[in-house]
Design an enzyme around this catalytic site. Sequence first.
Site, PDB file in Angstrom:
ATOM      1  CE  LYS A  61      -3.074   2.524   3.167  1.00 30.74           C
ATOM      2  NZ  LYS A  61      -3.717   2.482   4.508  1.00 30.74           N
ATOM      3  CE  LYS A  93      -6.162   8.439   8.196  1.00 31.85           C
ATOM      4  NZ  LYS A  93      -6.649   7.205   8.852  1.00 31.85           N
ATOM      5  CG  ASP A 133      -1.787   5.135   5.204  1.00 33.27           C
ATOM      6  OD1 ASP A 133      -1.680   4.136   5.939  1.00 33.27           O
ATOM      7  OD2 ASP A 133      -2.850   5.428   4.618  1.00 33.27           O
ATOM      8  NE  ARG A 186     -10.581  -1.676   3.887  1.00 31.91           N
ATOM      9  CZ  ARG A 186     -11.084  -1.967   5.084  1.00 31.91           C
ATOM     10  NH1 ARG A 186     -12.199  -2.681   5.185  1.00 31.91           N
ATOM     11  NH2 ARG A 186     -10.469  -1.553   6.176  1.00 31.91           N
TER      12      ARG A 186
END
Length: 505
Positions: free
Chosen positions: A269, A281, A292, A355
Site C-alpha cells: 500500500k 481523520k 501510510d 484496501r
Amino acid sequence: MSTRTARPLGPQLALAGTVGKRVDVLVIGLTSSSDGPEIALGDGIVDEAVLTGLLDTLVAVGASGKAEETTRIPAPDTLPVDSVLAVGLGSAEKLDAEQIRKSAGAAARTLSGVGTAATTLSVLDLGAAAEGFALGAYRFTEFKSAKSAPGPDAQPVARVELLVSSPRAKESKDTLARSAAIAEAVATAREFVNTPPSHLFPAEFADRAKELGTDSGLKVEVLDEKALEKNGYGGILGVGKGSSRLPRLVRLSYSAKKRNAPKVALVGKGITFDTGGISIKPAAGMENMTSDMGGAAAVVATVVLAAKLGLPVDVTATVPMAENMPSSTAQRPGDVLTQYGGTTVEVINTDAEGRLVLADAIVRACEDDPDYLIDTATLTGAQMVALGNRTPGVMGTDAFRDRVAAISQEIGENAWAMPMPAELRSDLDSKIADLANVTNHRWGGMLAAALYLKEFVADGVQWAHIDVAGPAYNSSGPWGYTGRGGTGVPVRTMISVIEDIAAHG
C-alpha cells in the site's frame, strides 16, 4: 526522474580479528544473572585478564547486564582504545539473535560522535550484530538546516569493526555482506517513510522507486493516471481523484533467470498521505500519516534486496501509489467504483482506502500466475487495537500464513497469525454493488479488511496479508535498533520468507 542526492544510510561495516589502533571505543556484551553480570567473552579476541579487570570496574559503577543497558568506562592501558562501552544482553539463558540485534542497536545509538568502534558482539552472532549496529545508527536528518543540524558530537558512529576469529573466511564475508544488504534495505524503507508528503507524493515516489529498480537491474513499469484510466484501475483512481498529485502504479520485477524458479508477488500500500478523504481523520496525530506508504516502501526495498542477494526466485513488486485528500473532486461515501478486474464496490468510508488500491494491485499481480503472494499495508487501526504497536497481524491461506508468522517471529519482527472468520464476509455485502469497502460495525476490523482483500486473490495462490499499521512507524522513543519514525517492518520478514521459499519451495 528524482534528482535527490543519495546519502549514507548507516555506518561502514568491516570485519576484524583484533582491536585496531584506530578504534575509539570497544563495545562488549554483558549478561545478567542472580550472581551479577558477566562479560560475554570474545572467543580469545580480547585477553581474558583484561576482561576480568573490565568486569570489576563495570560492577563497581553499577552495570547490571540488563538488556540494552549501556555503561561506558575509560579503557585500561592494555587496550588501544579510549573507552569501553558495555551493553546489556539480559539473561544468558534467554540470549538469542534478536536480543543481540537489539543490544547492538542500543549500543549504536549511544556512540554519537565516535569515529570507529569495534565490538565483540559479532562473535556471538555476526549477522545480528551487523544488522543491529547498522540500523541503530540510522538517522533521518535530511531536512535539518545548518543551524539545527547535529554537530560532530551528535553524528552517528561512522565505522564499526566486527571482531571475529576468522575475518578472511568466506563464511564471515558472506554473512556480513548479507546483513549489510538487509540493513540497507530496511534503512531504504525507513527513508521513504520518513520523507514528508510535501517531498514524497505519488509521482516522486514512483520516480524514486524507478531509479532504485533501474540501478538494480530490475524491469520497471510505471503507469500514470492516463494508463490507469485506460486499463480500468478504479480503486487507485478513486482514492487519488481528490488530490492534485495524481496516482501511479509501479511494477518492479526481478528475474532469477533460472528455469522453474518459484514466483513471488509482493504488493504494498502506497498512500503517500492519508487524510481520510471526505471521511476525514481527526487532526491529532494526522502528521504521522506520512507513514501510510510503509507497505509500499517495504516491498520496493525487498524486491531490490532480492536482486542484490541474487536469490533463485522470481520476485515482482506491484505498488499502487496515491494521496487520499478531501476536495470537490474526491470520491464520496456512497460512490461506486469498479476495481481492476471488474468487481464493483460501494465506498461506505473513504478512510478505508488502502484496501481499494491494494485490490487493484493484487488482481494485477495475480495475472502473472505467482506461486506466492505477500501483501503488506498500514491497513487498519484495528491492528493496533488487537496487537499493539509492535506486532504485525498476518492473515491469508492457512499454511502460508503460519509459515510467514513463524519466520517473522524467528527473525524478530514477531508477526502473529490471525484468523479470517467466515461469518464476517457477509458483512461486506452491498445492496447496490458487489462489495462494500467496510462492514456496518466496528468488530474485527483487521480481519474484515483481510476478507475484503481475499476476494481479489486468485485461486491456488498461497497468500499472506501483513497488517503493519502500528509496527511500520514508531511514534514513541527509540528502543533497540529502532529509532523514532519509520521502522522498515516487514522488510526482514519478507526477505526471510523469500529465502525460505528459495530453499524449500
